[in-house]
Design a protein around this motif. Structure first.
Motif, PDB file in Angstrom:
ATOM      1  N   PHE A 194      21.569  41.360 -19.266  1.00 51.82           N
ATOM      2  CA  PHE A 194      20.348  40.590 -19.416  1.00 51.82           C
ATOM      3  C   PHE A 194      19.216  41.053 -18.503  1.00 51.82           C
ATOM      4  CE2 PHE A 194      23.057  38.375 -16.369  1.00 51.82           C
ATOM      5  CZ  PHE A 194      22.203  38.171 -15.293  1.00 51.82           C
ATOM      6  N   GLU A 195      19.487  42.048 -17.647  1.00 50.19           N
ATOM      7  CA  GLU A 195      18.434  42.577 -16.785  1.00 50.19           C
ATOM      8  C   GLU A 195      18.780  44.008 -16.399  1.00 50.19           C
ATOM      9  OE1 GLU A 195      18.304  40.052 -13.367  1.00 50.19           O
ATOM     10  OE2 GLU A 195      20.172  40.812 -12.514  1.00 50.19           O
ATOM     11  N   PRO A 196      17.759  44.845 -16.136  1.00 52.97           N
ATOM     12  CA  PRO A 196      18.036  46.223 -15.724  1.00 52.97           C
ATOM     13  C   PRO A 196      18.584  46.270 -14.305  1.00 52.97           C
ATOM     14  CG  PRO A 196      15.684  45.781 -15.587  1.00 52.97           C
ATOM     15  CD  PRO A 196      16.312  44.563 -16.216  1.00 52.97           C
ATOM     16  N   ASN A 197      19.290  47.352 -13.992  1.00 55.83           N
ATOM     17  CA  ASN A 197      19.825  47.519 -12.649  1.00 55.83           C
ATOM     18  C   ASN A 197      19.755  49.000 -12.279  1.00 55.83           C
ATOM     19  OD1 ASN A 197      21.970  48.009 -10.537  1.00 55.83           O
ATOM     20  ND2 ASN A 197      22.067  45.785 -10.664  1.00 55.83           N
ATOM     21  N   PRO A 198      18.809  49.380 -11.393  1.00 47.96           N
ATOM     22  CA  PRO A 198      18.645  50.787 -11.027  1.00 47.96           C
ATOM     23  C   PRO A 198      19.898  51.390 -10.397  1.00 47.96           C
ATOM     24  CG  PRO A 198      16.752  49.497 -10.310  1.00 47.96           C
ATOM     25  CD  PRO A 198      17.796  48.525 -10.757  1.00 47.96           C
ATOM     26  N   ILE A 199      20.639  50.590  -9.596  1.00 44.75           N
ATOM     27  CA  ILE A 199      21.856  51.103  -8.968  1.00 44.75           C
ATOM     28  C   ILE A 199      22.883  51.450 -10.030  1.00 44.75           C
ATOM     29  CG2 ILE A 199      23.775  50.522  -7.438  1.00 44.75           C
ATOM     30  CD1 ILE A 199      21.855  48.823  -5.807  1.00 44.75           C
ATOM     31  N   LEU A 200      23.021  50.581 -11.028  1.00 36.15           N
ATOM     32  CA  LEU A 200      23.943  50.859 -12.126  1.00 36.15           C
ATOM     33  C   LEU A 200      23.516  52.119 -12.865  1.00 36.15           C
ATOM     34  CD1 LEU A 200      26.200  49.991 -14.167  1.00 36.15           C
ATOM     35  CD2 LEU A 200      24.369  48.838 -15.431  1.00 36.15           C
ATOM     36  N   SER A 201      22.238  52.228 -13.177  1.00 35.34           N
ATOM     37  CA  SER A 201      21.745  53.372 -13.931  1.00 35.34           C
ATOM     38  C   SER A 201      22.026  54.686 -13.207  1.00 35.34           C
ATOM     39  CB  SER A 201      20.237  53.219 -14.169  1.00 35.34           C
ATOM     40  OG  SER A 201      19.728  54.319 -14.891  1.00 35.34           O
ATOM     41  N   GLU A 202      21.725  54.729 -11.903  1.00 31.73           N
ATOM     42  CA  GLU A 202      21.959  55.937 -11.134  1.00 31.73           C
ATOM     43  C   GLU A 202      23.457  56.190 -10.978  1.00 31.73           C
ATOM     44  OE1 GLU A 202      21.066  59.421  -9.112  1.00 31.73           O
ATOM     45  OE2 GLU A 202      19.776  58.099 -10.306  1.00 31.73           O
ATOM     46  N   GLY A 203      24.231  55.132 -10.753  1.00 26.41           N
ATOM     47  CA  GLY A 203      25.668  55.286 -10.607  1.00 26.41           C
ATOM     48  C   GLY A 203      26.307  55.853 -11.859  1.00 26.41           C
ATOM     49  N   VAL A 204      25.918  55.341 -13.038  1.00 26.53           N
ATOM     50  CA  VAL A 204      26.459  55.842 -14.302  1.00 26.53           C
ATOM     51  C   VAL A 204      26.082  57.312 -14.487  1.00 26.53           C
ATOM     52  CG1 VAL A 204      26.236  55.680 -16.811  1.00 26.53           C
ATOM     53  CG2 VAL A 204      26.614  53.614 -15.460  1.00 26.53           C
ATOM     54  N   SER A 205      24.848  57.646 -14.149  1.00 31.87           N
ATOM     55  CA  SER A 205      24.410  59.035 -14.260  1.00 31.87           C
ATOM     56  C   SER A 205      25.278  59.953 -13.409  1.00 31.87           C
ATOM     57  CB  SER A 205      22.944  59.162 -13.829  1.00 31.87           C
ATOM     58  OG  SER A 205      22.518  60.500 -13.841  1.00 31.87           O
ATOM     59  N   ARG A 206      25.557  59.542 -12.163  1.00 37.59           N
ATOM     60  CA  ARG A 206      26.396  60.355 -11.283  1.00 37.59           C
ATOM     61  C   ARG A 206      27.829  60.451 -11.799  1.00 37.59           C
ATOM     62  NH1 ARG A 206      23.955  61.861  -6.399  1.00 37.59           N
ATOM     63  NH2 ARG A 206      21.710  61.528  -6.690  1.00 37.59           N
ATOM     64  N   LEU A 207      28.329  59.361 -12.365  1.00 32.38           N
ATOM     65  CA  LEU A 207      29.691  59.393 -12.910  1.00 32.38           C
ATOM     66  C   LEU A 207      29.797  60.387 -14.069  1.00 32.38           C
ATOM     67  CD1 LEU A 207      30.597  55.590 -12.868  1.00 32.38           C
ATOM     68  CD2 LEU A 207      31.756  57.388 -11.571  1.00 32.38           C
ATOM     69  N   LEU A 208      28.801  60.384 -14.943  1.00 37.27           N
ATOM     70  CA  LEU A 208      28.827  61.312 -16.070  1.00 37.27           C
ATOM     71  C   LEU A 208      28.697  62.759 -15.595  1.00 37.27           C
ATOM     72  CD1 LEU A 208      26.687  59.320 -18.653  1.00 37.27           C
ATOM     73  CD2 LEU A 208      29.137  59.801 -18.784  1.00 37.27           C
ATOM     74  N   GLN A 209      27.897  62.972 -14.556  1.00 34.48           N
ATOM     75  CA  GLN A 209      27.736  64.327 -14.021  1.00 34.48           C
ATOM     76  C   GLN A 209      29.020  64.853 -13.395  1.00 34.48           C
ATOM     77  OE1 GLN A 209      24.426  64.403 -11.249  1.00 34.48           O
ATOM     78  NE2 GLN A 209      23.092  63.314 -12.689  1.00 34.48           N
ATOM     79  N   SER A 210      29.761  63.976 -12.752  1.00 32.11           N
ATOM     80  CA  SER A 210      30.951  64.404 -12.017  1.00 32.11           C
ATOM     81  C   SER A 210      32.248  64.165 -12.771  1.00 32.11           C
ATOM     82  CB  SER A 210      31.014  63.681 -10.666  1.00 32.11           C
ATOM     83  OG  SER A 210      31.093  62.275 -10.851  1.00 32.11           O
ATOM     84  N   ALA A 211      32.170  63.719 -14.033  1.00 29.46           N
ATOM     85  CA  ALA A 211      33.378  63.407 -14.807  1.00 29.46           C
ATOM     86  C   ALA A 211      34.283  64.632 -14.928  1.00 29.46           C
ATOM     87  CB  ALA A 211      32.986  62.910 -16.202  1.00 29.46           C
ATOM     88  N   PRO A 212      35.522  64.553 -14.468  1.00 28.24           N
ATOM     89  CA  PRO A 212      36.442  65.705 -14.569  1.00 28.24           C
ATOM     90  C   PRO A 212      36.790  66.006 -16.019  1.00 28.24           C
ATOM     91  CG  PRO A 212      37.611  63.745 -13.853  1.00 28.24           C
ATOM     92  CD  PRO A 212      36.160  63.384 -13.851  1.00 28.24           C
ATOM     93  N   ARG A 213      37.039  67.288 -16.288  1.00 33.58           N
ATOM     94  CA  ARG A 213      37.347  67.721 -17.649  1.00 33.58           C
ATOM     95  C   ARG A 213      38.722  68.385 -17.748  1.00 33.58           C
ATOM     96  NH1 ARG A 213      33.570  67.577 -21.301  1.00 33.58           N
ATOM     97  NH2 ARG A 213      34.486  69.322 -22.469  1.00 33.58           N
ATOM     98  N   ASP A 214      39.535  68.226 -16.692  1.00 29.23           N
ATOM     99  CA  ASP A 214      40.831  68.902 -16.671  1.00 29.23           C
ATOM    100  C   ASP A 214      42.008  67.979 -16.961  1.00 29.23           C
ATOM    101  OD1 ASP A 214      40.367  67.580 -14.273  1.00 29.23           O
ATOM    102  OD2 ASP A 214      41.474  69.024 -13.058  1.00 29.23           O
ATOM    103  N   CYS A 215      41.737  66.842 -17.598  1.00 29.55           N
ATOM    104  CA  CYS A 215      42.832  65.954 -17.998  1.00 29.55           C
ATOM    105  C   CYS A 215      43.686  66.666 -19.048  1.00 29.55           C
ATOM    106  CB  CYS A 215      42.275  64.649 -18.554  1.00 29.55           C
ATOM    107  SG  CYS A 215      43.511  63.544 -19.256  1.00 29.55           S
ATOM    108  N   PRO A 216      45.006  66.695 -18.891  1.00 29.36           N
ATOM    109  CA  PRO A 216      45.851  67.465 -19.827  1.00 29.36           C
ATOM    110  C   PRO A 216      46.092  66.798 -21.177  1.00 29.36           C
ATOM    111  CG  PRO A 216      47.194  66.485 -18.113  1.00 29.36           C
ATOM    112  CD  PRO A 216      45.771  66.207 -17.733  1.00 29.36           C
TER     113      PRO A 216
END
Length: 357
Positions: A194-216
């Motif tokens: 129901f409201e924007p959250n800059p911390i959430l937005s930046e946190g999600v961005s960092r999570l997507l950037q650092s998401a590991p791709r080596d899951c078997p």
């Protein structure tokens, strides 16, 4: 009104669903229906009964789950929670048996949907698990291995044939597991944010950037697991409970949420047990490699999971004149902690959990 605490109503209700309890049952009597104190997100009730099968009355206990009168703190729907138990009913994974989901208004206690499952006798508490006494070392290691054995059953289950693709977001590939989990949680949040959250937005961005791709491989994941979440009896897990954060993805997601079940034990300068030993033990049973780096990522991702349920609580507090205290507490205090976790992803909260980027 038909109340869940009304034994006479519950008896009529269970007689109406007698075939779901046991196709061979011919009658049921209810002795008690009591609300249990454990759990925050939803209400859990215990129903004590005797069931007549082939002319013999046998004691039996049931569990009833439903949302609070004000709703649920966790955004996972009650139907989805029930479906997990339903899908696992005939699997090798030990769980309580799902019996029926009640959404017929004539039989919904207090006019709220509910589902009923069997009760599994045992205890959630292991008094020795956090002990530092050397006399408990073998028991602690044995319990840890038992828990890993059961996680191995979860992670090697055939989630496709069991039906989990129908209720959970499916990653495009094993490499997509981490990013898919982030996307799935953001999509769920969009339903009630129901409201924007800059911390959430930046946190999600960092999570997507650092998401590991080596899951078997893609596996069924339980979510919250470990001490306090499973039912134990005789040194064995007889039922795995609390599937509210279940998902399809990387088994490292579960290792990031283990509660106390991988104790670090060292005696005389020699390691007896800990995370490296546990990961090696798990690999021997599954052939699935779980890395510390991936576990660290999912520990950081927990800030998003926490934000999801605290914002869901906040959305309900916002829409109600007299919201329950537990909703307010989750929305305010726990909501703040979720933002601190997310801020740690981009260096705004020194000393807090960070991603493995």
């Amino acid at each position: 009104m038909a109340e869940l605490g009304d034994v006479a109503f519950v008896e009529r209700w269970f007689r109406e669903r007698l075939g779901d309890i046991d196709p061979e049952a011919t009658d049921v009597r209810i002795a008690a229906a009591e609300r249990l104190s454990r759990g925050v997100s939803r209400e859990t009730w215990s129903v004590t009964a005797t069931v007549l099968v082939h002319g013999t009355w046998a004691p039996q206990q049931f569990v009833v789950r439903r949302d609070h009168a004000s709703g649920s703190i966790i955004p996972t729907s009650l139907q989805t929670e029930y479906d997990v138990y339903r899908f696992l009913r005939d699997s090798a994974i030990p769980t309580s048996k799902a019996l029926w989901f009640e959404d017929n208004h004539d039989w919904c206690p207090d006019s709220r949907p509910a589902y009923v499952r069997t009760h599994v006798a045992g205890d959630w508490k292991l008094p020795f698990i956090s002990s530092t006494d050397e006399a408990h070392d073998e028991m602690r290691i044995a319990a840890s291995k038992e828990h890993l054995d059961k996680l191995a059953l979860v992670h090697t289950a055939d989630w496709k044939s069991l039906g989990f693709a129908d209720i959970f977001a499916v990653p495009d590939s094993p490499a997509d597991c981490a990013a898919n989990l982030v996307r799935a949680n953001v999509a769920q949040l969009e339903r009630f944010q129901f409201e924007p959250n800059p911390i959430l937005s930046e946190g999600v961005s960092r999570l997507l950037q650092s998401a590991p791709r080596d899951c078997p491989q893609i596996t069924l994941c339980k979510g919250t697991n470990g001490h306090g979440e499973e039912v134990w009896s005789g040194g064995r897990i007889v039922a795995m409970s609390d599937w509210e954060l279940a998902a399809l993805g990387d088994p490292a997601y579960d290792f990031a949420q283990i509660q106390e079940m991988i104790p670090e034990i060292e005696r005389g300068g020699r390691r007896l047990w800990g995370l490296p030993e546990a990961l090696s033990y798990y690999y021997d049973r599954t052939g699935i490699e779980v890395t510390v780096e991936r576990i660290d990522f999912y520990r950081a991702l927990y800030g998003l999971l926490q934000f999801l349920y605290t914002h869901h609580a906040a959305a309900q507090v916002r829409d109600q004149d007299h919201p329950p205290l537990r909703f307010v507490w989750n929305a305010a205090e726990i909501g703040f902690h979720s933002e601190v976790r997310l801020a740690g992803l981009f260096g705004a909260a020194p000393g807090k959990v960070r991603s493995s980027q």
